[in-house]
Design an enzyme around this catalytic site. Structure first.
Site, PDB file in Angstrom:
ATOM      1  CG  ASP A 185      -1.873   1.177   1.195  1.00 24.76           C
ATOM      2  OD1 ASP A 185      -1.461   2.287   0.786  1.00 24.76           O
ATOM      3  OD2 ASP A 185      -3.037   0.988   1.556  1.00 24.76           O
ATOM      4  CG  HIS A 186       1.510   4.238  -3.221  1.00 27.22           C
ATOM      5  ND1 HIS A 186       0.246   3.922  -3.627  1.00 27.22           N
ATOM      6  CD2 HIS A 186       1.628   5.567  -3.407  1.00 27.22           C
ATOM      7  CE1 HIS A 186      -0.364   5.027  -4.044  1.00 27.22           C
ATOM      8  NE2 HIS A 186       0.459   6.042  -3.918  1.00 27.22           N
ATOM      9  CG  HIS A 248      -4.181   4.345  -0.921  1.00 26.49           C
ATOM     10  ND1 HIS A 248      -3.231   3.356  -0.879  1.00 26.49           N
ATOM     11  CD2 HIS A 248      -4.399   4.583  -2.239  1.00 26.49           C
ATOM     12  CE1 HIS A 248      -2.896   3.019  -2.116  1.00 26.49           C
ATOM     13  NE2 HIS A 248      -3.598   3.737  -2.952  1.00 26.49           N
TER      14      HIS A 248
HETATM   15  C1  BG6 Z   1      -3.439   4.633  -6.535  1.00 29.85           C
HETATM   16  C2  BG6 Z   1      -4.801   4.696  -7.173  1.00 29.85           C
HETATM   17  O1  BG6 Z   1      -3.358   3.547  -5.652  1.00 29.85           O
HETATM   18  O2  BG6 Z   1      -3.193   5.824  -5.811  1.00 29.85           O
HETATM   19  C3  BG6 Z   1      -4.911   5.912  -8.065  1.00 29.85           C
HETATM   20  O3  BG6 Z   1      -5.022   3.518  -7.927  1.00 29.85           O
HETATM   21  C4  BG6 Z   1      -4.549   7.166  -7.314  1.00 29.85           C
HETATM   22  O4  BG6 Z   1      -6.211   6.022  -8.612  1.00 29.85           O
HETATM   23  C5  BG6 Z   1      -3.202   6.987  -6.613  1.00 29.85           C
HETATM   24  O5  BG6 Z   1      -4.490   8.232  -8.230  1.00 29.85           O
HETATM   25  C6  BG6 Z   1      -2.915   8.180  -5.718  1.00 29.85           C
HETATM   26  O6  BG6 Z   1      -1.612   8.048  -5.238  1.00 29.85           O
HETATM   27  P1  BG6 Z   1      -0.740   9.345  -4.898  1.00 29.85           P
HETATM   28  O7  BG6 Z   1       0.527   8.775  -4.339  1.00 29.85           O
HETATM   29  O8  BG6 Z   1      -0.579  10.099  -6.155  1.00 29.85           O
HETATM   30  O9  BG6 Z   1      -1.551  10.098  -3.886  1.00 29.85           O
END
Ligand code: BG6
Length: 504
Positions: A185-186, A248
């Site tokens: 989960d980045h 997230h």
């Molecule tokens: C991803 C989603 O996990 O996270 C995307 O699939 C989203 O739809 C993205 O845009 C948002 O990540 P960040 O790091 O740009 O906030």
């Protein structure tokens, strides 16, 4: 630099090596780890994909990706010459057992060259329907038999609903031990997200305030200006609740709401987070309508550009009911949080891109100043801005300078920009390094993923059966549908936005 890691030979196999994730995130992250001297001395990256490419052709692609996407800018010749010899490519048909025998041979050859056994990491940056077949084939080829030195990294989405997540967990569980599985989960790798734990658990003044006695409500808002664009193939079957809230935003909620862990070890931290998910109040088919709202963007203008509605995005179903905005009110039923609403919202094509957690404290118990002063009086807020601004601000009341007693709100600010000179690493740098170190703290455990799915299932089911007649219901450059305002307004609140450096 970690001496143990430096001395540990490592092979990084990326399934989906010619894909978008590798180009945008993995290649730049590994390159930056190399630049900052984090990679093991004996390191090999093997990219795989269906396309036939030589090692050199793949290196050329990686260089272009790094030049395009790396936070460190274009690679200099000298730097790239240091990194490139570690990169290899193997064309692969993931369905074919022969592919895996070839991997086995490559890895053995590298181990022979290095004179040591390697840690091998298999990174599945592919569409989720390939997860099972790759996992099975790796196991059948005997490539993951040693749990001490083989790991598998699974990208999101982890399942499409509770049932499919359970099936995937079960399948992975038959092949790997939990300590080998790294579910990404980045958001957990983001610098500011990790800092919430430091802020809560390394400061004595926070804990006494951090509960229902002092906190009135919490908002977690992740808004994006970007539309779905080319991703409708994936997104149309997903929607904002699956794409962002199930993973997230609920992870952010867990970090805000968790009990203090006994130590910063992976199991402790993940136990405390799963406790939160378990304590969260379940929705019933009857109350979903009151607790969750959805939206879909129509066409409009954003920052001077005309932008299409979701249904007009390339490949989108012109009658699609998929939500591109979701807002949900949650409760955590335990001693610490009983009665404190947690409002989560996320959406695409909104007025501004900003990920912000706001903790609103209760009003003062008794107000001693004049009624005129009361007009500018605000409750204290702690505002944790995750991106793009990286800051924590505590909003307090102060006396406005002057002969009379007037109040206004001032911010006590910790801003990364003003405090640190070094640039924060990208989330993927932290996460890839942790996989190499064998640290699972910032990864999702199987039970966590299932609890999160269990929590959102009633909303998903209700939205699937109750098709909304009024979509699209918000235009680009807005803050989402009116119903999202109503969700918080009926409790007497409004959504907060962060005033950003003079930007609207
Ligand atoms: C991803 C989603 O996990 O996270 C995307 O699939 C989203 O739809 C993205 O845009 C948002 O990540 P960040 O790091 O740009 O906030």
């Amino acid at each position: 630099m970690n001496a143990l890691l430096k001395s540990q030979p490592t092979v990084f196999v990326i399934f989906g090596g010619t894909g978008d994730l590798n180009a945008r995130k993995l290649a730049p992250a590994l390159y930056n780890l190399f630049l900052e001297n984090w990679l093991p001395n004996q390191f090999a990256l093997i990219g795989t994909g269906r396309t036939t490419l030589s090692d050199d052709e793949f290196r050329g692609r990686m260089l272009a990706d790094v030049n395009h996407f790396s936070r460190s800018g274009k690679a200099t010749d000298g730097q790239w010459q240091g990194f490139a010899p570690n990169i290899y490519y193997q064309a692969a048909d993931v369905q074919d057992p022969k592919t895996y025998r070839e991997f086995g041979k490559r890895i053995k050859a590298l181990e022979k060259e290095w004179g040591a056994k390697a840690n091998v990491i298999y990174y599945l940056a592919v569409a989720p329907n390939f997860f099972p077949i790759i996992a099975k084939n790796l196991a059948e080829a005997g490539l993951t038999a040693d749990p001490t030195c083989t790991r598998i990294v699974i990208e999101k989405p982890f399942g499409h609903d509770l049932e499919s997540a359970k099936q995937l967990n079960q399948l992975l569980g038959e092949i790997f031990q939990e300590k080998q599985i790294y579910r990404i989960d980045h958001y957990l790798g983001k610098e500011t997200v990790q800092n919430i734990m430091a802020f809560r658990f390394a400061n004595a003044i926070m804990e006494p305030l951090w509960n229902r006695n002092n906190i009135e409500h919490v908002q977690i808002s992740v808004t994006e200006q970007l539309g779905v664009g080319e991703r409708t193939g994936y997104y149309d079957g997903a929607g904002a609740l699956r794409d962002m809230i199930q993973n997230h935003l609920l992870q952010l909620l867990c970090i805000v709401a968790m009990e203090p862990p006994v130590s910063f070890s992976a199991e402790e931290v993940r136990d405390r987070k799963v406790d939160v998910l378990r304590a969260m109040r379940r929705f019933t088919p009857e109350n979903v309508r009151d607790m969750a709202v959805r939206g879909q963007y129509g066409p409009g203008w954003l920052e001077g550009q005309q932008v299409p509605g979701y249904r007009e995005e390339p490949g989108a179903d012109p009658h699609s009911n998929t939500e591109t905005f979701a807002a949900v009110k949650f409760f955590v039923d335990n001693w610490r949080w009983q009665g404190v609403p947690f409002y989560l919202r996320t959406g695409k094509r909104l007025h501004r891109s900003a990920s912000v957690i706001t903790i609103q404290f209760k009003d003062v118990p008794h107000f001693i100043f004049s009624p005129e002063t009361a007009e500018t009086m605000r409750q204290n807020r702690l505002v944790i801005s995750i991106q793009p601004e990286m800051s924590i601000r505590l909003q307090v009341q102060a006396k406005r300078p002057g002969v009379d007693m007037m109040l206004n709100t001032v911010d006590m600010v910790f801003d990364y920009k003003g405090t640190y000179v070094s640039e924060a690493p990208e989330a993927y740098e932290t996460l890839l390094l942790d996989v190499m170190l064998g640290d699972q703290t910032l990864f999702m455990r199987g039970d966590q993923v299932e609890e999160a799915w269990d929590l959102v299932m009633p909303i998903l089911n209700s939205w699937q059966t109750r098709t909304s007649q009024n979509l699209p219901n918000y235009s680009a450059d807005s803050w989402g549908p009116e119903t999202a305002e109503a969700l918080v307004a009926k409790d007497g609140f409004h959504w907060f936005t962060l005033p950003l450096n003079g930007k609207k």
